[in-house]
Design a protein around this motif. Structure first.
Motif, mmCIF file in Angstrom:
data_model
loop_
_atom_site.group_PDB
_atom_site.id
_atom_site.type_symbol
_atom_site.label_atom_id
_atom_site.label_comp_id
_atom_site.label_asym_id
_atom_site.label_seq_id
_atom_site.Cartn_x
_atom_site.Cartn_y
_atom_site.Cartn_z
ATOM 1 N N LEU A 29 0.811 -1.222 0.000
ATOM 2 C CA LEU A 29 0.000 0.000 0.000
ATOM 3 C C LEU A 29 0.845 1.273 0.000
ATOM 4 O O LEU A 29 0.304 2.375 -0.071
ATOM 5 C CB LEU A 29 -0.941 0.009 1.208
ATOM 6 C CG LEU A 29 -1.976 -1.115 1.250
ATOM 7 C CD1 LEU A 29 -2.758 -1.063 2.555
ATOM 8 C CD2 LEU A 29 -2.910 -1.031 0.054
ATOM 9 N N ASN A 30 2.160 1.111 0.151
ATOM 10 C CA ASN A 30 3.082 2.228 0.197
ATOM 11 C C ASN A 30 2.740 3.215 1.328
ATOM 12 O O ASN A 30 2.683 4.430 1.132
ATOM 13 C CB ASN A 30 3.151 2.950 -1.154
ATOM 14 C CG ASN A 30 4.381 3.820 -1.265
ATOM 15 O OD1 ASN A 30 5.400 3.553 -0.634
ATOM 16 N ND2 ASN A 30 4.279 4.886 -2.047
ATOM 17 N N VAL A 31 2.488 2.645 2.502
ATOM 18 C CA VAL A 31 2.248 3.441 3.706
ATOM 19 C C VAL A 31 3.236 2.977 4.779
ATOM 20 O O VAL A 31 3.693 1.832 4.751
ATOM 21 C CB VAL A 31 0.793 3.308 4.218
ATOM 22 C CG1 VAL A 31 -0.180 3.892 3.227
ATOM 23 C CG2 VAL A 31 0.443 1.888 4.550
ATOM 24 N N PRO A 32 3.561 3.837 5.712
ATOM 25 C CA PRO A 32 4.549 3.447 6.725
ATOM 26 C C PRO A 32 3.967 2.488 7.767
ATOM 27 O O PRO A 32 2.794 2.558 8.104
ATOM 28 C CB PRO A 32 4.937 4.773 7.377
ATOM 29 C CG PRO A 32 3.746 5.653 7.172
ATOM 30 C CD PRO A 32 3.137 5.228 5.868
ATOM 31 N N LEU A 33 4.806 1.615 8.239
ATOM 32 C CA LEU A 33 4.472 0.739 9.361
ATOM 33 C C LEU A 33 4.949 1.443 10.619
ATOM 34 O O LEU A 33 6.133 1.775 10.741
ATOM 35 C CB LEU A 33 5.167 -0.613 9.205
ATOM 36 C CG LEU A 33 4.950 -1.639 10.312
ATOM 37 C CD1 LEU A 33 3.477 -2.039 10.393
ATOM 38 C CD2 LEU A 33 5.802 -2.874 10.056
ATOM 39 N N VAL A 34 4.035 1.738 11.520
ATOM 40 C CA VAL A 34 4.398 2.446 12.743
ATOM 41 C C VAL A 34 5.044 1.453 13.702
ATOM 42 O O VAL A 34 4.443 0.446 14.065
ATOM 43 C CB VAL A 34 3.158 3.089 13.406
ATOM 44 C CG1 VAL A 34 3.519 3.689 14.756
ATOM 45 C CG2 VAL A 34 2.566 4.144 12.490
ATOM 46 N N PRO A 35 6.288 1.723 14.082
ATOM 47 C CA PRO A 35 6.961 0.799 14.994
ATOM 48 C C PRO A 35 6.335 0.842 16.379
ATOM 49 O O PRO A 35 5.932 1.899 16.871
ATOM 50 C CB PRO A 35 8.403 1.313 15.052
ATOM 51 C CG PRO A 35 8.510 2.414 14.069
ATOM 52 C CD PRO A 35 7.138 2.827 13.676
ATOM 53 N N CYS A 36 6.243 -0.314 16.969
ATOM 54 C CA CYS A 36 5.824 -0.387 18.366
ATOM 55 C C CYS A 36 6.623 -1.500 19.022
ATOM 56 O O CYS A 36 7.104 -2.421 18.366
ATOM 57 C CB CYS A 36 4.325 -0.597 18.509
ATOM 58 S SG CYS A 36 3.734 -2.208 18.042
ATOM 59 N N THR A 37 6.753 -1.381 20.306
ATOM 60 C CA THR A 37 7.500 -2.370 21.071
ATOM 61 C C THR A 37 6.524 -3.078 21.998
ATOM 62 O O THR A 37 5.755 -2.433 22.714
ATOM 63 C CB THR A 37 8.607 -1.682 21.909
ATOM 64 O OG1 THR A 37 9.432 -0.931 21.022
ATOM 65 C CG2 THR A 37 9.436 -2.703 22.647
ATOM 66 N N VAL A 38 6.562 -4.393 21.931
ATOM 67 C CA VAL A 38 5.723 -5.205 22.808
ATOM 68 C C VAL A 38 6.658 -6.010 23.692
ATOM 69 O O VAL A 38 7.506 -6.748 23.197
ATOM 70 C CB VAL A 38 4.795 -6.144 22.002
ATOM 71 C CG1 VAL A 38 3.952 -6.994 22.938
ATOM 72 C CG2 VAL A 38 3.911 -5.345 21.065
ATOM 73 N N LYS A 39 6.523 -5.821 24.988
ATOM 74 C CA LYS A 39 7.372 -6.528 25.952
ATOM 75 C C LYS A 39 6.496 -7.341 26.891
ATOM 76 O O LYS A 39 5.340 -6.992 27.139
ATOM 77 C CB LYS A 39 8.180 -5.534 26.790
ATOM 78 C CG LYS A 39 9.155 -4.691 26.026
ATOM 79 C CD LYS A 39 9.844 -3.717 26.957
ATOM 80 C CE LYS A 39 10.707 -2.742 26.186
ATOM 81 N NZ LYS A 39 11.207 -1.669 27.034
ATOM 82 N N LYS A 40 7.074 -8.396 27.393
ATOM 83 C CA LYS A 40 6.398 -9.208 28.388
ATOM 84 C C LYS A 40 7.181 -9.120 29.689
ATOM 85 O O LYS A 40 8.388 -9.333 29.707
ATOM 86 C CB LYS A 40 6.335 -10.662 27.918
ATOM 87 C CG LYS A 40 4.988 -11.263 28.041
ATOM 88 C CD LYS A 40 5.014 -12.706 27.586
ATOM 89 C CE LYS A 40 3.614 -13.079 27.212
ATOM 90 N NZ LYS A 40 3.497 -14.473 26.889
ATOM 91 N N PHE A 41 6.493 -8.759 30.749
ATOM 92 C CA PHE A 41 7.134 -8.725 32.052
ATOM 93 C C PHE A 41 7.308 -10.163 32.567
ATOM 94 O O PHE A 41 6.700 -11.096 32.036
ATOM 95 C CB PHE A 41 6.292 -7.902 33.037
ATOM 96 C CG PHE A 41 6.218 -6.441 32.682
ATOM 97 C CD1 PHE A 41 7.343 -5.632 32.735
ATOM 98 C CD2 PHE A 41 5.010 -5.883 32.298
ATOM 99 C CE1 PHE A 41 7.265 -4.287 32.405
ATOM 100 C CE2 PHE A 41 4.922 -4.534 31.971
ATOM 101 C CZ PHE A 41 6.051 -3.740 32.027
ATOM 102 N N SER A 42 8.096 -10.328 33.599
ATOM 103 C CA SER A 42 8.378 -11.667 34.124
ATOM 104 C C SER A 42 7.121 -12.387 34.605
ATOM 105 O O SER A 42 7.069 -13.611 34.613
ATOM 106 C CB SER A 42 9.408 -11.593 35.255
ATOM 107 O OG SER A 42 8.917 -10.774 36.304
#
Length: 167
Positions: A16-29
């Motif tokens: 689609l020629n659109v940007p992918l917005v970066p996100c960070t997914v973390k899991k706590f202990s």
């Protein structure tokens, strides 16, 4: 999209020629999921691509948190693209209707629209109070088989159970 399976999202955004917005997914202990979105989504239409299969509960929770974060960030509309809708196959009598629960959670989290594929049962669309587009993979799959499989006319497609044979 979350970090779990970014390839499909990249393929869509590239096409689609659109940007992918970066996100960070973390899991706590303790297993809790934390999501950080690195760009403003204020007054934007946000499409979140997330699968409901393999690690369904974690994928669903990640999706809900991404929807909630987008809503909190003042997104205009939030569209969840869920190729494999979670909990859709649990439809035995006396069993809880978990697809309805998943639908309710998506709406409460702030989702405005759902796009999914090949729902196990078409009545799942009725579980939502928001628009749902259920796309069908059969035409594309048949085209792929015809184009890429030599001798496809002599082939047989089988189903693992009677429910799949209705197609």
């Amino acid at each position: 999209t979350g970090n779990r399976h970014p390839e499909p999202a990249r393929a869509v955004t590239d096409r689609l020629n659109v940007p992918l917005v970066p996100c960070t997914v973390k899991k706590f202990s303790n297993g809790e999921i934390n999501v950080e979105i690195s760009e403003s989504m204020q007054d934007e239409d946000v499409f979140i691509i997330q699968s409901g299969c393999k690690d369904a509960k974690d994928n669903l929770m990640e999706l809900l948190i991404l929807i909630s974060a987008s809503k909190t960030a003042s997104a205009r509309r939030i569209i969840a693209v869920i190729p494999s809708f979670p909990c859709a196959r649990i439809d035995e009598s006396q069993a809880p209707i978990t697809a309805k629960l998943a639908a309710n959670m998506l709406v409460v989290a702030g989702c405005d629209h759902v796009i999914t594929m090949d729902l196990h049962a078409s009545q799942i669309r009725g579980f939502f109070d928001i628009p749902v587009d259920n796309l069908f993979s059969e035409p594309l799959l048949l085209l792929y088989i015809k184009r890429s499989t030599e001798g496809w006319k002599n082939g047989i497609i089988v189903s693992p159970d009677a429910g799949g044979a209705k197609w």
